[in-house]
Motif scaffolding. Structure first.
Motif, short mmCIF file in Angstrom:
data_model
loop_
_atom_site.label_atom_id
_atom_site.label_comp_id
_atom_site.label_asym_id
_atom_site.label_seq_id
_atom_site.Cartn_x
_atom_site.Cartn_y
_atom_site.Cartn_z
N ASP A 115 -2.29 5.47 2.57
CA ASP A 115 -2.98 4.30 3.10
C ASP A 115 -2.50 3.93 4.51
OD1 ASP A 115 -4.37 4.03 0.69
OD2 ASP A 115 -2.73 2.89 -0.20
N TYR A 141 5.06 -1.10 -5.22
CA TYR A 141 5.38 -0.69 -3.85
C TYR A 141 6.23 -1.75 -3.15
CZ TYR A 141 1.97 3.12 -4.22
OH TYR A 141 1.29 4.26 -4.59
N SER A 189 0.54 -2.24 -6.31
CA SER A 189 0.94 -3.02 -5.13
C SER A 189 2.28 -3.71 -5.35
CB SER A 189 -0.14 -4.06 -4.78
OG SER A 189 -1.33 -3.42 -4.37
N LYS A 193 0.83 -1.20 0.00
CA LYS A 193 0.00 0.00 0.00
C LYS A 193 0.87 1.25 0.00
CE LYS A 193 -3.73 -2.34 2.53
NZ LYS A 193 -4.58 -2.31 3.74
N ARG A 194 0.23 2.37 -0.26
CA ARG A 194 0.97 3.62 -0.40
C ARG A 194 1.23 4.26 0.96
NH1 ARG A 194 0.00 8.60 -4.65
NH2 ARG A 194 1.36 10.10 -3.58
#
Length: 618
Positions: free
Chosen positions: A76, A206, A203, A71-72
């Protein structure tokens, strides 16, 4: 009569008439023909990092299992119990990051000169970095490759091309590009992670960025420990058998050298720059075993010395209607991701001299600076070296600011519609990468841009960056590189040399008149890269220079471009007249980087002239 017959035979051979298939293979693909990949040369790879495969696997596993890693960060999730600060308002510096970047560039040049003074140490660093990430990808079954790009790679390619020229012009061309134009200077080591699937989910991107930032933390720790263990003794000067870098230089003496380099840069700043007119009093090169001096200078937070640099994660976080840049210590980010305390305590602490930053979504949602600008959206992890600059302002205030020199850059695109620069590259060059073998390092390759993609990359920086081409911050260096890479790409084309020279002459005549460039396109030549070069110049001047008059600085820009192309064209014509036929195998048959680089690095080699080979009488 006999000489005429011999001359005709030589002419036929060079034109490819009466040449056997075996002879043609030897001329055009000498690397494979002579099986140089199996050569018995002594390897110039003096040292290989002892890779910790078990730790790499552990890092990969924890990132793979962490739900937050997909996730960011900043949107997030946020690191727990971290002092997340707003970088814009809470940083302990007198001058903004953007304004002080020109001095960071000086520190980068200084540091590469000290830590990586010759070709073989640079080969060491480059090949070890590629080997490390290739090993990680293989051992952890990761779908990506690492590629080498930037100024150091461009230097190698330019020098390889010049090395193939006849001796009567080779040294002169190298001197022109190195001494007069500084086109083959050394910079930091610039790498990029290229996923096999460019349409992979955010995703997956990341996860890869987090994992690769941790691998870079491991490398930073290894290098920093080596700096301390190796020491700085004369006996270590040329010993890179147990380390990646040269450490045999005196810190105290070198501080005077860096101070003078910084002062020279400051003296050339425009009058409206915040650092214009300052006097650089002292520079401290940070080292774990050296304390900074206690002078009357102060930081913005009234400290006698800046705080020790930490390993940091930099990210964006929404605040009302806008996004602000925030930072968090690596230890807290790793702890929140689920990294074990043992591994976290090994990777996260910094001893102060070298530190890592991992910056997410650079360029995202930025507004184009002008009509031809293309924005990016990428992630960037770096190893940097810390410096403190003590200086006096024009009004007599004694201040301290932190500077940073870059060692390694590791970027990865986020792809998608927001990374226009990367989309543009892959649209024009679907497969922009090539593998270059290295003669002195059997079994190892440098994975980098093809020559056309390299030309495209420089073109994008000049024409589709934040500044118009003639006001680019590094226009002098970039323009000469742009011209020499165009020459290399042109002479790599499988057409007659007459057509190549005709294309460059047509371009030179075209750029000699800026008003004509704005008014009309250049007539087409047989070299598509020359045509595209001219089209970009026409597009830029037509977009940025409205009305009948040409823009300020435009005439200087095109005058300089014309000068470079004329000089390079003269070199190529003299090379032809010296009866030295370039191989059609350019781009490079193989990189003989040691010899070419040393012609520039070693003063004795660079200035030696062999009068006999030049055909001159004493």
């Amino acid at each position: 009569m006999v000489l005429d017959v011999v001359g005709e035979l030589v002419k036929q051979f060079r034109e490819g008439r009466g040449v056997t298939d075996a002879q043609r293979k030897r001329m055009t693909d000498s690397f494979d023909y002579f099986q140089l990949s199996n050569n018995a040369r002594h390897s110039q790879l003096r040292f290989q990092i002892p890779l910790d495969i078990d730790m790499f696997r552990e890092i990969n596993e924890v990132i793979r299992k962490s739900p937050l890693a997909a996730k960011r960060i900043g949107e997030d999730w946020l690191p727990q119990n971290a002092d997340v600060i707003r970088k814009r308002t809470d940083d302990d510096r007198w001058v903004t990051r953007e304004d002080i970047r020109v001095l960071d560039d000086v520190c980068t040049r200084f540091m590469t000169r000290k830590f990586f003074p010759d070709a073989f140490i640079r080969i060491n660093m480059t090949v070890n970095m590629i080997r490390m990430y290739d090993t990680i990808a293989r051992e952890c079954n990761l779908p990506y490759k690492i590629v080498f790009k930037g100024g150091v790679m461009m230097r190698l390619i330019i020098l390889e091309f010049l090395h193939d020229l006849h001796v009567t012009v080779r040294h002169e061309a190298i001197d022109y590009l190195s001494q007069e134009q500084r086109a083959v200077g050394v910079s930091d080591f610039d790498f990029e992670i290229i996923p096999e699937n460019r349409s992979q989910t955010p995703s997956e991107t990341y996860r890869q960025v987090f994992a690769n930032s941790l691998y870079l933390l491991w490398l930073r720790k290894y290098v920093e420990e080596g700096i301390i263990v190796k020491g700085h003794t004369e006996s270590d000067k040329y010993d890179t058998t147990h380390h990646l870098m040269n450490t045999a230089w005196d810190y105290a003496e070198s501080e005077y050298e860096l101070r003078d380099m910084l002062q020279e840069e400051v003296d050339g700043l425009p009058s409206d720059h915040p650092l214009s007119g300052i006097h650089v009093d002292h520079v401290h090169i940070v080292h774990p075993e050296r304390r900074p001096p206690q002078l009357e200078h102060r930081t913005r937070f009234d400290r006698r010395a800046p705080s020790t640099r930490e390993n940091l994660f930099i990210f964006k976080r929404s605040s009302g209607m806008q996004q602000e840049v925030h930072v968090a210590p690596a230890y807290e980010v790793l702890r929140t991701l689920g990294v074990s305390k043992r591994l976290n305590e090994y990777l996260s602490p910094s001893m102060g001299s070298l530190y890592c930053t991992s910056n997410f979504h650079i360029g995202e949602h930025e507004q184009p600076a002008h009509g031809l600008s293309m924005v990016g959206n990428f992630h960037l992890s770096r190893i940097k070296h810390a410096f403190y600059m003590y200086y006096t302002t024009k009004d007599g205030k004694h201040r301290i600011d932190r500077l940073a020199g870059e060692v390694v850059d590791l970027s990865q695109s986020h792809y998608g519609s927001l990374d226009q620069r990367k989309q543009h590259m892959y649209h024009d060059h679907p497969s922009p990468w090539a593998e270059y073998p290295i003669l002195e390092v059997p079994g190892q390759i440098i994975r980098s841009y093809t020559l056309p993609a390299l030309l495209h990359d420089i073109q994008d920086v000049l024409h589709h960056g934040e500044e118009v081409p003639w006001r680019n911050r590094k226009v002098s260096k970039r323009l000469v590189r742009y011209c020499v890479v165009l020459i290399i790409v042109t002479y790599a084309q499988r057409i007659s040399r007459t057509d190549k020279e005709s294309a460059i002459r047509t371009l030179i005549a075209y750029i000699g008149d800026p008003a004509r460039i704005r008014r009309e396109r250049m007539r087409k030549t047989r070299v598509s890269h020359v045509n595209e070069f001219a089209d970009h110049e026409h597009m830029s001047i037509k977009t940025h220079c409205t009305g009948g008059a040409t823009c300020k600085d435009v005439r200087l820009y095109y005058g300089t471009m014309k000068k470079h192309l004329e000089r390079l064209m003269e070199v190529m014509i003299r090379d032809r007249q010296a009866h030295m036929t370039l191989t059609n195998g350019i781009p490079l048959n193989a990189m003989f980087v040691g010899h070419s680089d040393q012609l520039v690095t070693n003063e004795a080699h660079r200035h030696v002239r062999c009068e006999f080979l030049r055909g001159r009488t004493p």
